[in-house]
Design an enzyme around this catalytic site. Structure first.
Site, short mmCIF file in Angstrom:
data_model
loop_
_atom_site.label_atom_id
_atom_site.label_comp_id
_atom_site.label_asym_id
_atom_site.label_seq_id
_atom_site.Cartn_x
_atom_site.Cartn_y
_atom_site.Cartn_z
N ILE A 1 22.74 10.35 49.39
CA ILE A 1 23.21 10.52 47.96
C ILE A 1 23.48 8.92 47.43
O ILE A 1 23.06 8.70 46.35
CB ILE A 1 24.52 11.17 48.04
CG1 ILE A 1 24.27 12.63 48.39
CG2 ILE A 1 25.20 11.26 46.60
CD1 ILE A 1 25.47 13.57 48.63
N HIS B 1 34.60 20.02 41.34
CA HIS B 1 33.62 19.93 42.63
C HIS B 1 32.21 20.56 42.07
O HIS B 1 32.00 21.45 42.91
CB HIS B 1 34.46 20.53 43.84
CG HIS B 1 33.80 20.34 44.92
ND1 HIS B 1 34.47 20.10 46.21
CD2 HIS B 1 32.50 19.51 45.28
CE1 HIS B 1 33.71 19.72 47.27
NE2 HIS B 1 32.38 19.35 46.67
N ILE B 2 31.63 19.86 41.41
CA ILE B 2 30.36 20.43 40.79
C ILE B 2 29.22 19.57 41.22
O ILE B 2 28.24 19.73 40.53
CB ILE B 2 30.43 20.65 39.15
CG1 ILE B 2 30.76 19.23 38.63
CG2 ILE B 2 31.64 21.71 38.73
CD1 ILE B 2 30.47 19.27 36.95
N GLY B 3 29.42 18.69 42.10
CA GLY B 3 28.37 17.61 42.36
C GLY B 3 26.99 18.37 42.72
O GLY B 3 26.00 17.73 42.08
N ASN B 4 26.94 19.34 43.48
CA ASN B 4 25.80 20.02 43.62
C ASN B 4 25.50 21.23 43.13
O ASN B 4 24.85 22.12 43.44
CB ASN B 4 25.38 19.94 45.11
CG ASN B 4 26.21 20.90 45.82
OD1 ASN B 4 27.14 21.73 45.37
ND2 ASN B 4 26.22 20.84 47.20
N GLU C 1 42.51 19.73 47.69
CA GLU C 1 41.58 20.60 46.98
C GLU C 1 41.95 22.06 47.35
O GLU C 1 42.15 22.40 48.45
CB GLU C 1 40.11 20.35 47.10
CG GLU C 1 39.09 20.80 46.21
CD GLU C 1 37.69 20.30 46.42
OE1 GLU C 1 36.80 20.96 46.25
OE2 GLU C 1 37.65 18.91 46.58
N ASP D 1 35.62 14.24 41.27
CA ASP D 1 34.93 15.45 41.43
C ASP D 1 35.53 16.19 42.51
O ASP D 1 35.40 17.46 42.90
CB ASP D 1 33.31 15.44 41.54
CG ASP D 1 32.86 16.79 41.41
OD1 ASP D 1 32.96 17.62 40.36
OD2 ASP D 1 31.84 17.12 42.34
N ARG E 1 34.51 12.80 49.06
CA ARG E 1 35.60 13.79 49.82
C ARG E 1 36.95 13.31 49.29
O ARG E 1 37.29 11.93 49.24
CB ARG E 1 35.58 13.68 51.36
CG ARG E 1 34.35 14.52 51.72
CD ARG E 1 34.43 16.05 51.45
NE ARG E 1 33.30 16.59 52.15
CZ ARG E 1 32.36 17.08 51.35
NH1 ARG E 1 32.22 16.40 49.99
NH2 ARG E 1 31.27 17.50 51.72
#
Length: 320
Positions: free
Chosen positions: A157, A285-288, A267, A262, A238
């Protein structure tokens, strides 16, 4: 007939592949995260468990499933699973790396752009009160071309973030435990910097690293004190890599210019203090979270179940 338990709803490609392959498939269909008790009950007679990285799979869960052969984690991370204990019990644990690389890298760049051009802040302003009209000094942001990006964690990434940032005219430096070779650095147009140097000299810092014991609270009060007052930090790695209390303090005291998160230290809970700040962007948490990435992840977990059931080795084993 082997039984597969899915502890969350997944893209249809996963269940379709498993049913077509002759598996009995049971799915947790709740809209919230599965509880420990519900997982404990449903995994008991399962041969395979497919679970998202938001679900904890501890010794109690593993002990409750004597037939379990594989835990296929739906995500690149796997800190939610007691991988060592699973190995002791002869259970393979896999993850879904690489396929979410582009999605997370795009989100990283998107957050940099949104912060620097105050896009989220501007959207809120328009919805709330509108604006008086275009004016030369109104609502100014900054261009990212020519700025220095410091990437913490240059794996798949981080490397893709570097490529995208180069295309946008940024100067890219990075920190990782094992630096690249000179030819690799030249090819990627990146420069290695020790962590303290990267922190002190970057205009934007992106965290694109997995969580380890060593990088817990890697960004604490000392790190934020060392950053430029005009710099911003973006975390799509993270949550616990950042000491969020220290970050909130740095933001409220104008020690740094902004942050985009994110992922979160506790969390899915988010510190309410961040919600009050204009220079902070919060995403869930929309990274992927793209159709393309999630379909690819679904294919991996289903394929791994089929491979192991047929007596073959799974792909992307994290507890060899």
């Amino acid at each position: 007939m082997s039984k597969v338990y899915l502890s969350a709803k997944l893209p249809e490609i996963a269940t379709e592949k498993l049913i077509d392959a002759g598996f009995e498939v049971a799915v947790y269909n709740g809209n919230d995260l599965i509880s420990h008790a519900t997982l404990l009950e449903n995994v008991a007679d399962s041969d395979f468990l497919i679970t998202p990285l938001s679900t904890k799979v501890d010794r109690e869960i593993i002990d409750a499933a004597p037939n379990l052969k594989l835990i296929a984690n739906f995500g690149a991370g796997f800190n939610n699973i007691d991988t060592d204990y699973a190995k002791e019990q002869g259970i393979v644990v896999t993850n879904t790396p690489k396929v979410s690389t582009n999605a997370v890298a795009e989100v990283t760049i998107g957050l940099i752009l949104a912060l620097s051009h105050r896009i989220v802040e501007g959207d809120k302003k328009m919805r709330r009160e509108g604006f008086p009209g275009w004016a030369p000094l109104y609502f100014l942001g900054h261009e990212i071309a020519g700025k220095t990006l410091g990437i913490v964690g240059l794996g798949n990434i981080g490397s893709d973030v570097a490529r995208k940032a180069n295309a946008l005219g940024m100067h890219v430096q990075y920190y990782k435990r094992t630096p690249l070779s000179d030819p690799e650095e030249r090819s990627m147009k990146v420069t290695y910097a020790p962590l303290d140097t990267l922190i002190a000299t970057s205009d934007f810092i992106t965290i694109n690293a997995p969580q380890t014991d060593e990088n817990y609270h890697q960004f604490s009060t000392e790190a934020f004190e060392a950053m430029k007052s005009t710099a911003a930090i973006i975390n799509v790695g993270r949550g616990p890599i950042i000491d969020e209390k220290a970050l909130l303090n740095a933001l409220t005291k104008d020690k740094i210019a902004g942050a985009a998160l994110d992922v979160y230290e506790n969390e899915p809970d988010v510190n309410d203090g961040f919600k009050l700040l204009k220079n902070v962007i919060l995403t869930p948490h929309i990274g992927n979270a793209t159709v393309e990435a999630r379909d690819a992840m679904a294919k991996i977990v289903a394929d791994n179940v089929i491979l192991v059931d047929q007596g073959n080795s799974a792909k992307f084993i994290v507890n060899p």
